[in-house]
Structures are given as structure tokens and as C-alpha cells.
Design an enzyme around this catalytic site. Structure first.
Site, PDB file in Angstrom:
ATOM      1  N   SER A 143     -55.325 -86.105  -9.450  1.00 26.96           N
ATOM      2  CA  SER A 143     -56.243 -86.251  -8.477  1.00 26.96           C
ATOM      3  C   SER A 143     -55.705 -87.151  -7.696  1.00 26.96           C
ATOM      4  CB  SER A 143     -57.370 -86.995  -9.215  1.00 26.96           C
ATOM      5  OG  SER A 143     -58.216 -87.652  -8.022  1.00 26.96           O
ATOM      6  N   TYR A 156     -61.477 -94.090 -14.058  1.00 28.71           N
ATOM      7  CA  TYR A 156     -60.979 -92.699 -13.485  1.00 28.71           C
ATOM      8  C   TYR A 156     -59.612 -92.980 -12.745  1.00 28.71           C
ATOM      9  CZ  TYR A 156     -61.154 -88.417 -11.349  1.00 28.71           C
ATOM     10  OH  TYR A 156     -61.016 -86.703 -10.962  1.00 28.71           O
TER      11      TYR A 156
END
Ligand SMILES: NC(=O)c1ccc[n+]([C@@H]2O[C@H](COP(=O)([O-])OP(=O)(O)OC[C@H]3O[C@@H](n4cnc5c(N)ncnc54)[C@H](O)[C@@H]3O)[C@@H](O)[C@H]2O)c1
Length: 261
Positions: A143, A156
Site C-alpha cells: 500500500s 495499518y
């Protein structure tokens, strides 16, 4: 002939979002797939659409044995395993570190890291022997949060940094037989799930708000869809990428050049 003609690919989290779009693109390019996902409903849809081209395993990426079953299914059904794609993941909803209670912080850490990080360790470990036989490759969905702050909260963001570290170390250790790379999508319109311990601390936004927010956060002003990322996966999985290992392809609307304004 597709770019992945005859390749046998094991992918986690193929029942929805980015994993589903990648599965469809791989099949269009001539591959056969084994999918591990916890969503029985999503898997049933895939099976209905693609029939014998996909083998679906309902299971959990946090359970090593489920990966072993998936790899065994791939080799027994399709004769070999060429590519492993680690993709299944969960989100923290941008929860703010200071606002989350210490109990929830700890529970969220265990849950999110077990899925996002240990799930990738497990899949890589279960696949490595078969990939070595055919000089195959691994691809990790990471990501923009693997490089920059504000792509999520601390859980995250640190999990995505960890996935990149895992990818680089494996690329080093598994060369010359196995290539290991990653794709880093930016904010994408999917159903990415916020884990339960953090739900009381975050605002779940509707799709329209999400789309607007993603657009304002990258220089190309794109609210990305899962399909926007599939080209990077097809390239890395294919023999055209035979000289690429230890790399991340960012597919994020240009987060690296967003500057300060
Ligand atoms: N959506 C985004 O903005 C975005 C951006 C960058 C990276 N990513 C990454 O893309 C990957 C896919 O996410 P998505 O956005 O497509 O979300 P999604 O929720 O649409 O798809 C995730 C899939 O993983 C499965 N899954 C989740 N936990 C699982 C578990 N424990 N065991 C088995 N299957 C499990 C889900 O059932 C689902 O099918 C994730 O690694 C995510 O971090 C997403």
C-alpha cells in the site's frame, strides 16, 4: 496466447476488491487460480463465473494449514505452482493512536498484524518449496501506507511497512530461484474491512465521501478502482519481469510527488 498462459497461481483474498480484479485479469491472460478467502459467498460467485479455471478454498490466512491446503490443491489440480500472491488484508479505519484505549490498541495490534503480516509469512512459507521447483515468483499487495503516513492509522501503516520488509528480505534470501515483488495501491474504492476492536473509534464513511477524499489526496486526482492496479500484477507475475525482484510498483496516483501543498 495470454501473458500468463499455463501459469498456476495461488492468491489470497480473491473473493472481493483488488484480489478479485487481479484474479479476473490473470484468468484473461490464460492463468489458472487457487483462491483462499474467508468469504463463502464471494468464493461461490467466483466459482460460478470461472468454473474449472479456479479452485476455491474457504479458509483463514492466519491459519498455516489453510495455506498448505491451498498449495496442495493448486499442485494436485494444476500440476505445479508458479506464482503466490499475498493479498488478503484488513484496515484500521485511520483510528487515532491517542484516542484508542490501551486494551483496544493491543487487541487491534494482534488482530491486524496476524492477518496482514503473519498471513503473508504463512502463505510465503507454504508456497516456497513448490515455487522453487519452477523458478516462480511471489507478489505482495502492500500500500502507499507502506511508504507514507496518513494512508491509515498506526496499525495499518506499520503492518504495510512490515510487508515491504518481508518482501525485500525474501527477495534477498530466495534469489536466484524465486523473485519476490510488491504492488502498492493507493486509496481504492473497495469494501476493505475495519477490524472490530477499532470500529468504536472510527467514523465509517459512505462511498461518495470516500471517493472525494481519495481524489484530493493524490496528484493525478484519481479515486482508484481495483481494476486500475491489475496491469502491475500481470507484469510482475509474467516472464517479462524476469529481471525484477525486491521492487515495489506503486499504483497510487503519484503519492511520491504530492509535495506539501
Ligand atoms: N482499498 C484500498 O484503499 C487499498 C489500498 C492499498 C492497499 N490495499 C490492500 O489491498 C488488499 C486487498 O484489500 P481490498 O481493498 O481489495 O479489500 P476487500 O475487503 O475488498 O478484499 C479483501 C479480501 O480478503 C479477504 N480476507 C480478509 N481477511 C481474511 C482472512 N483472515 N482470511 C482469508 N481471507 C480474508 C476478504 O474476505 C476479502 O475477500 C489488502 O492487502 C489491502 O491492505 C487496499
Amino acid at each position: 496466447m495470454g501473458q500468463l498462459s499455463g501459469k498456476s497461481i495461488y492468491l489470497t483474498g480473491g473473493a472481493s476488491g483488488i484480489g478479485k480484479a487481479v484474479t479476473e485479469a490473470f484468468i484473461e491472460e490464460g492463468a489458472v487460480l487457487t483462491i483462499l478467502d474467508k468469504s463463502a459467498e464471494g468464493l461461490a460467485e467466483l466459482k460460478k463465473k470461472f468454473s474449472d479455471t479456479v479452485k476455491c478454498i474457504e479458509g483463514d490466512v492466519t491459519v498455516f494449514e489453510d495455506h498448505v491446503t491451498a498449495v496442495r490443491t493448486a499442485t494436485e489440480t494444476f500440476g505445479k505452482l508458479d506464482v503466490f500472491v499475498a493479498n488478503a488484508g484488513v484496515f484500521d479505519g485511520f483510528a487515532k493512536f491517542e484516542k484508542v484505549s490501551s486494551d483496544a490498541m493491543s487487541e487491534a495490534y494482534d488482530m491486524l498484524f496476524t492477518i496482514n503480516v503473519k498471513g503473508y509469512f504463512h502463505g510465503a512459507k507454504a508456497s516456497v518449496k513448490e515455487l522453487k521447483k519452477v523458478s516462480g515468483n511471489m507478489i505482495f499487495t502492500v500500500s502507499g501506507a507502506g511508504f507514507y503516513p496518513d494512508g491509515g492509522g498506526v496499525w495499518y501503516t506499520s503492518s504495510k511497512h512490515a510487508q515491504i520488509g518481508l518482501m525485500r528480505q525474501l527477495a534477498f534470501e530466495l534469489a536466484p530461484e524465486i523473485r519476490v515483488n510488491a504492488v502498492a495501491p493507493g486509496g481504492t474504492l473497495t469494501a476493505l474491512h475495519v477490524i472490530p476492536p477499532l470500529q468504536p473509534f472510527v467514523k465509517i464513511v459512505d462511498n461518495e465521501t470516500k471517493e472525494k477524499s481519495i481524489k484530493t489526496r493524490n496528484p493525478l486526482r484519481i479515486a482508484m478502482t481495483s481494476e486500475d492496479h491489475v496491469g502491475a500484477y500481470v507484469l510482475l507475475a509474467s516472464d517479462k519481469a524476469r529481471a525484477i525482484t525486491g521492487e515495489v510498483i506503486s499504483s497510487d496516483g503519484g503519492l511520491a510527488v504530492r509535495g506539501l501543498s
